[in-house]
Enzyme design. Sequence first.
Site, PDB file in Angstrom:
ATOM      1  N   HIS A 198      42.454  43.640  34.614  1.00  0.00           N
ATOM      2  CA  HIS A 198      41.096  43.412  35.122  1.00  0.00           C
ATOM      3  C   HIS A 198      40.944  43.426  36.642  1.00  0.00           C
ATOM      4  CE1 HIS A 198      40.397  41.223  31.041  1.00  0.00           C
ATOM      5  NE2 HIS A 198      40.252  42.530  30.929  1.00  0.00           N
ATOM      6  N   ASP A 293      40.653  35.897  36.240  1.00  0.00           N
ATOM      7  CA  ASP A 293      41.992  36.494  36.126  1.00  0.00           C
ATOM      8  C   ASP A 293      42.860  36.288  37.363  1.00  0.00           C
ATOM      9  OD1 ASP A 293      42.266  37.782  33.486  1.00  0.00           O
ATOM     10  OD2 ASP A 293      40.427  38.788  34.080  1.00  0.00           O
TER      11      ASP A 293
END
Lengths: 367, 367
Positions: A198, A293
């Site tokens: 991500h 993330d």
Amino acid sequence: MKFCVIGAGNGGRAFAAYLSSKGHPVNLYNRSFSRIADIKKKVGVIASGEIKGYFPCNLITQDLELAVRDVDVILVVVPASAHKDIAEKIVKYLSQDQIILLNPGRTFGAVEFRRIIEKKGIAFPIFIAETQTLLFTSRQLKKNGVKILKIKDLVDFSSFPNKDTFFVYDTLKDVLPQLNPVDDYLEMTLNNIGMLLHPIISLLNAGTMDCGKEFKFYAEGATPRTCEILETIQNEFNKIFKILGLKQFRFCNWVNKSYGVKKKCIYDAIQNIKVYENINSPKQLITRYFTEDIPTGLVPISSLAKFLGIETPIIDSVINLSSVLCGINFKNEGRTIGGLDLEEIIKKRITTEELIDLGIKQKIPIN
Amino acid sequence: MKFCVIGAGNGGRAFAAYLSSKGHPVNLYNRSFSRIADIKKKVGVIASGEIKGYFPCNLITQDLELAVRDVDVILVVVPASAHKDIAEKIVKYLSQDQIILLNPGRTFGAVEFRRIIEKKGIAFPIFIAETQTLLFTSRQLKKNGVKILKIKDLVDFSSFPNKDTFFVYDTLKDVLPQLNPVDDYLEMTLNNIGMLLHPIISLLNAGTMDCGKEFKFYAEGATPRTCEILETIQNEFNKIFKILGLKQFRFCNWVNKSYGVKKKCIYDAIQNIKVYENINSPKQLITRYFTEDIPTGLVPISSLAKFLGIETPIIDSVINLSSVLCGINFKNEGRTIGGLDLEEIIKKRITTEELIDLGIKQKIPIN
């Protein structure tokens, strides 16, 4: 068995429907009212997809104390960057032998939760576990709806400390037979695929996202050269994994296991995952792909590397640039080995041979 | 006065036309034949735009020795990443009092050239200077053509060492009255705008460029958040500039001076430069925006910072990620303070007050 589901978004609604469909009372909590207003009005959720129908909830509330009172299992289904906040708020309402399962934990979610509970000096047993990924592929719909696109066959999970894993497994296996217990918490929690994909794809397409142009996140955003960065980061992960005696991190193996796609490089693997084909980019630049993330994935990994004396320049570069893009000092905000009191646990996992093999000078006293 | 122009691309052809139009004999050199084949056939270039017509060259050649023999001035008009190669090849053909002008030098171009000449032990004077930017905005056309969109009014230049600047100025001022002598070579060479804009915008749009989609490089690629990275890098530059007693680096001042646009932040400045509006992105990812601007811009700046004990995490992050994208170790390939023997010269520019003011421990003996 009585459940509390924390978070009424994509995943939380799916859990509520699933558990209710199995006949278990479910308390559904959400911090903001807007997300539960319609569920409260209808006293339940409407599911479509793999589970269909109206599923009542026992309680729909913004009151955390009421939500967790008398339940056996608390499923936390919020972005991992919110785990800390939930832990700090929930701790005073917990009772003996409750199970807390983070869905998913990202890296060191269960440790973070455990440390916060420990600091409050709670004397009775609480069991904390985390899954590696969310059980459902699901999308929250308007009003009280949720579409459950897929219930995964198998979801790895583990407890921190490790020894609790089988109590959690035994308690939950009939309700959640998809849970696959993993012996080694460390191995499970470090195999965090989201943190690999991500942030890097977002960063290397930041201009496009920030000027509001949509693109196919994987099909167009993951190119041969941007995937070189992913390969390099995978190599940095593996320097850490090697020194800790963990099985090497192989994105291609995960793709093979999860999607039955056998490819040798990350680019080819990503481009051959069917369900990735039509995934659009987020409609804005700053999303969980950074704000979740990085602090709960790349920052703890980078901190672990530093603790082990390993350099991770490419991971650190991604953290640095993302911090400026988001206006957040992720290195300060994120999970770290020091902040989670993990030093002693990590030390025990290092072997001198591995240090020498890596050409790294021994910086840490080995027990 | 006799000229040699090294490089027959956008800039080199424009120089050949310009000098020939003023009645000066021009030798035009290019390493590869394809770029000069048609010019050789027609014995000159065809210009359009601000200069119009056919302009003959004295010699069109791939033979460097013939190209520089008996000329007074050598104009080097190639990517700065090729300066080193040119210097190494040209050194044995140089003769007394020749002027070498790099167009532009990027950061430390003249130093690099000087050092290579010094190593060959040449006893006679050679004058080496660099401009800050190319005199022309021009595009090479098919066959022997060139379109000269703009001849800039003023182009800063300086020699290394500083003391040579006025000899170069005096020699060239009638032919190239646009040359504006700058007293301080260091200030001029560090004010490298390309290294600020090109690599960062390319990096943050790498996915889009690598998957072959064109976009407006500045209008769409420079967004509010990607420009935050530019602002942060400008701050890193200025920590260096401050310690060296140089005027602060202000992109907005440069935009005001060059384009008459007064804005307070980099994003607003870029978005209000008319000529930037329609500039398209390169058609592929790996271009001079990385392969020139990083080794001859960000790498020397990062090396200078390191030498001064200043941290530049964002510049270093851009270098690291670009190195992986391009498959080139730019830190090894690029210009550095050590590689250019600049330590003593830089040391003399530091004041103890500035070190203390910055809160930096004095790491360098101050002369």
